[in-house]
Design an enzyme around this catalytic site. Structure first.
Site, PDB file in Angstrom:
ATOM      1  CG  ASP A 190      -2.073   0.961   1.090  1.00  0.00           C
ATOM      2  OD1 ASP A 190      -3.228   0.510   0.970  1.00  0.00           O
ATOM      3  OD2 ASP A 190      -1.823   2.190   1.087  1.00  0.00           O
ATOM      4  CB  ILE A 191       0.762   4.286  -2.134  1.00  0.00           C
ATOM      5  CG1 ILE A 191       1.835   5.170  -2.706  1.00  0.00           C
ATOM      6  CG2 ILE A 191      -0.491   5.059  -1.802  1.00  0.00           C
ATOM      7  CD1 ILE A 191       1.476   5.795  -4.044  1.00  0.00           C
ATOM      8  CG  ASN A 248     -12.356  -0.765   3.928  1.00  0.00           C
ATOM      9  OD1 ASN A 248     -12.714  -1.187   5.023  1.00  0.00           O
ATOM     10  ND2 ASN A 248     -11.170  -0.221   3.736  1.00  0.00           N
ATOM     11  CB  VAL A 298      -9.199   1.958  -4.819  1.00  0.00           C
ATOM     12  CG1 VAL A 298      -8.927   1.359  -6.199  1.00  0.00           C
ATOM     13  CG2 VAL A 298      -8.146   3.017  -4.493  1.00  0.00           C
ATOM     14  CG  HIS A 314      -8.675  -3.063  -2.403  1.00  0.00           C
ATOM     15  ND1 HIS A 314      -9.584  -2.311  -3.106  1.00  0.00           N
ATOM     16  CD2 HIS A 314      -8.468  -2.427  -1.234  1.00  0.00           C
ATOM     17  CE1 HIS A 314      -9.918  -1.257  -2.397  1.00  0.00           C
ATOM     18  NE2 HIS A 314      -9.259  -1.295  -1.244  1.00  0.00           N
ATOM     19  CG  HIS A 361      -6.848  -2.938   3.116  1.00  0.00           C
ATOM     20  ND1 HIS A 361      -6.109  -1.789   2.936  1.00  0.00           N
ATOM     21  CD2 HIS A 361      -8.061  -2.680   2.558  1.00  0.00           C
ATOM     22  CE1 HIS A 361      -6.852  -0.877   2.314  1.00  0.00           C
ATOM     23  NE2 HIS A 361      -8.040  -1.393   2.078  1.00  0.00           N
TER      24      HIS A 361
HETATM   25  P1  5GP Z   1      -9.724   1.354   0.351  1.00  0.00           P
HETATM   26  O1  5GP Z   1      -9.812   2.618   1.171  1.00  0.00           O
HETATM   27  O2  5GP Z   1     -10.405   1.528  -0.986  1.00  0.00           O
HETATM   28  O3  5GP Z   1     -10.150   0.113   1.067  1.00  0.00           O
HETATM   29  O4  5GP Z   1      -8.191   1.155   0.096  1.00  0.00           O
HETATM   30  C1  5GP Z   1      -7.499   1.689  -0.981  1.00  0.00           C
HETATM   31  C2  5GP Z   1      -6.041   1.629  -0.633  1.00  0.00           C
HETATM   32  O5  5GP Z   1      -5.302   1.811  -1.823  1.00  0.00           O
HETATM   33  C3  5GP Z   1      -5.593   2.709   0.342  1.00  0.00           C
HETATM   34  O6  5GP Z   1      -5.052   2.110   1.507  1.00  0.00           O
HETATM   35  C4  5GP Z   1      -4.568   3.510  -0.449  1.00  0.00           C
HETATM   36  O7  5GP Z   1      -3.487   3.934   0.331  1.00  0.00           O
HETATM   37  C5  5GP Z   1      -4.141   2.531  -1.533  1.00  0.00           C
HETATM   38  N1  5GP Z   1      -3.730   3.152  -2.778  1.00  0.00           N
HETATM   39  C6  5GP Z   1      -4.398   4.134  -3.459  1.00  0.00           C
HETATM   40  N2  5GP Z   1      -3.734   4.453  -4.584  1.00  0.00           N
HETATM   41  C7  5GP Z   1      -2.628   3.659  -4.623  1.00  0.00           C
HETATM   42  C8  5GP Z   1      -1.554   3.545  -5.539  1.00  0.00           C
HETATM   43  O8  5GP Z   1      -1.468   4.223  -6.566  1.00  0.00           O
HETATM   44  N3  5GP Z   1      -0.581   2.634  -5.243  1.00  0.00           N
HETATM   45  C9  5GP Z   1      -0.634   1.842  -4.118  1.00  0.00           C
HETATM   46  N4  5GP Z   1       0.361   0.990  -3.928  1.00  0.00           N
HETATM   47  N5  5GP Z   1      -1.644   1.937  -3.220  1.00  0.00           N
HETATM   48  C10 5GP Z   1      -2.626   2.835  -3.471  1.00  0.00           C
END
Ligand code: 5GP
Length: 114
Positions: A30-31, A87, A96, A100, A102
């Site tokens: 994760d970024i 989520n 996103v 996915h 985590h």
């Molecule tokens: P969500 O909030 O949708 O469950 O998680 C999305 C996750 O994707 C977040 O933890 C966010 O930091 C990660 N994320 C968003 N954009 C990127 C990206 O371009 N690269 C990587 N490696 N992670 C990303």
């Protein structure tokens, strides 16, 4: 539908730190990590939310969990413990819209999550 940011990672249009890949899945760091280990396990098939899953995806979801287990072992988390999070939609914090899982580990997590 435009391509998700994760599809761009899968297609190598955006760089990422990939830790696992097979025909169905990719996993990368994760970024914006929320724990010492924070990896996203992502199906290559672009499914926006958990609500969009169908019976056809049963095997895929199983593969995600088994792959999380495998990666957790690789990062020495099996015995310590780790958390898997999926989520769904805004109130849960989904940002996103490409499903996915985590994988979080390397620190203590609390319950309820708050
Ligand atoms: P969500 O909030 O949708 O469950 O998680 C999305 C996750 O994707 C977040 O933890 C966010 O930091 C990660 N994320 C968003 N954009 C990127 C990206 O371009 N690269 C990587 N490696 N992670 C990303």
């Amino acid at each position: 539908m435009s391509k998700s940011i994760f599809s761009k990672i899968i297609d190598r249009e955006i760089p990422s730190d990939i830790v696992y890949e097979d025909e169905q899945l990719i996993a990368f760091k994760d970024i914006n990590p929320q724990a010492p280990v924070h990896i996203l396990i992502v199906p290559k098939k672009e499914i926006p939310t958990i609500n969009d899953l169908t019976e056809e995806d049963v095997n895929l979801i199983g593969r995600i969990i088994l792959t999380a287990k495998k990666i957790a072992k690789q990062f020495n988390l099996s015995e310590r413990g780790y958390r898997l999070v999926l989520n769904c939609n805004e109130e849960a914090g989904q940002t996103v819209f490409h499903i996915h899982c985590h994988l979080l580990g390397g620190r203590t997590f609390h319950w309820p999550p708050g």
